[in-house]
Design an enzyme around this catalytic site. Structure first.
Site, PDB file in Angstrom:
ATOM      1  CB  CYS A 195      55.855  44.287  63.006  1.00 16.00           C
ATOM      2  SG  CYS A 195      56.549  43.208  61.763  1.00 16.00           S
ATOM      3  CG  HIS A 224      58.784  46.555  64.712  1.00 14.15           C
ATOM      4  ND1 HIS A 224      59.123  45.295  65.162  1.00 14.15           N
ATOM      5  CD2 HIS A 224      58.710  46.459  63.352  1.00 14.15           C
ATOM      6  CE1 HIS A 224      59.238  44.485  64.129  1.00 14.15           C
ATOM      7  NE2 HIS A 224      58.994  45.166  63.016  1.00 14.15           N
ATOM      8  CG  ASN A 239      61.270  42.351  61.667  1.00 17.53           C
ATOM      9  OD1 ASN A 239      60.533  42.138  62.633  1.00 17.53           O
ATOM     10  ND2 ASN A 239      60.862  43.013  60.603  1.00 17.53           N
TER      11      ASN A 239
END
Ligand code: COA
Length: 316
Positions: free
Chosen positions: A114, A242, A272
């Site tokens: 990520c 994020h 996500n």
């Protein structure tokens, strides 16, 4: 050293929306549990005719158009991803072919989960410093739905597919972009096995442990970036986090008293999306004119590896 700024952004997400109710038909969960624990209401999953390369190409085309830059002006292309369609060729080489990017430039994938898009931005700045061309293409893209363990309700509800892209420009008269980055090698908390193991290639995660890591990493990154750049929260026009869990973002903005108009969440729509999440936010912010020429944005990423990073970058 020359520095980079963002010239244009783009994004692409699959057509198919999977709601929390849809997830509850697959595993023992509920809309209430998912939205209250994570902030996620729906996510996009690739369907027929969609894959990581097609999403990346569409996002990149949009970014080039928004930047007003032609493919032949690009000096390097990086795709941050952990879910490329093929290990070889890299997604970046396939993007190069589809867009007709020059052949005398580096095109490669970057694996930092990520945090990938942030690492890729910094890498791009280094590459463009040594390139005769001044523009770079940085893409964050994921097809995580093919790595989902549909028997694990703790993880299958979290992830979505998508791609975001940024065209950056590098110039002598722009200072280098302040960036902080870190890694802590750990193969227990967040893991996607590769071909070198006998395990299935599926995501597994110790959610609570990763949550604890994230709520420390995010404020640390903010503080480090502000200290390194000599700026304060007031000097930053927008904070881009994020999108892993809305509660992680809420804790960080409360700690730094970041006003609501200076941060953004789209986790409710996409879940996500790992390396794609930061450029997806950037693209929506630019489209909604919440950021534009001269805006100073502080980006924070964290994830598997473990990896983390922050940067303070401007829009050209
Ligand atoms: N629906 C209903 N119940 C669920 C569930 C689901 N989808 N997933 C887990 N549960 C249950 C668990 O089985 C557990 O039940 P028990 O108490 O009877 O054992 C309970 O809910 C609590 O589970 P836990 O894993 O402790 O929940 P949590 O509050 O930590 O939330 C996450 C789970 C994944 C949402 C949270 O840990 C998280 O967001 N972690 C960070 C994720 C992240 O940032 N990952 C990526 C980094 S890039």
């Amino acid at each position: 050293m020359k520095g980079i700024k963002i010239r244009g952004t783009g994004r692409s997400v699959p057509v198919k929306t999977v709601t929390n109710q849809d997830m509850a038909a697959i595993v023992d969960t509920s809309d209430e549990w998912i939205s209250s624990r994570t902030g996620i209401q729906r996510r996009r999953h690739c369907g027929e005719g969609e894959n990581l390369t097609s999403l990346s190409v569409q996002a990149a085309r949009q970014a080039l158009e928004s930047a007003g830059v032609r493919p032949e002006e690009i000096g390097a292309c990086i795709v941050a991803t952990l879910s490329a369609d093929t290990l070889v060729p890299s997604a970046a080489c396939l993007v190069q072919r589809e867009l007709g990017l020059p052949e005398d430039i580096p095109c490669f994938d970057l694996a930092a989960a990520c945090t990938g898009f942030l690492f890729a931005l910094h890498t791009m700045e280094c590459l463009l410093n040594a390139s005769p061309r001044k523009y770079g293409l940085v893409i964050g893209a994921e097809y995580l739905s093919r790595l989902i363990n549909w028997e694990d309700r703790g993880t299958c509800i979290l992830f979505g597919d998508g791609a975001g892209a940024a065209v950056v420009e590098c110039r002598e008269d722009w200072g280098t972009v302040p960036a902080v980055m870190g890694c802590h090698g750990d193969d227990k908390l967040l893991r996607v096995p590769g071909p070198g193991t006998s395990e299935p290639c599926l995501i597994s995660m110790e959610g609570t442990q990763v949550f604890k890591f994230a709520v420390e990493a995010v404020p640390w990154c903010i503080r480090q970036v502000l200290e390194t750049s000599g700026k304060t929260v007031e000097d930053v026009d927008f904070f881009v986090f994020h999108q892993a869990n809305a509660r992680i973002i809420d804790l960080a903005v409360r700690k730094y008293r970041i006003p609501q108009e200076k941060y953004y969440k789209n986790i409710q729509d996409y879940g996500n999306t790992s390396a794609a999440s930061i450029p997806l936010v950037l693209s929506e912010l630019q489209e909604q004119k919440k950021v534009g020429s001269g805006s100073r944005v502080l980006l924070v990423g964290f994830g598997g590896g473990l990896t983390w990073g922050g940067t303070l970058i401007e829009f050209a």
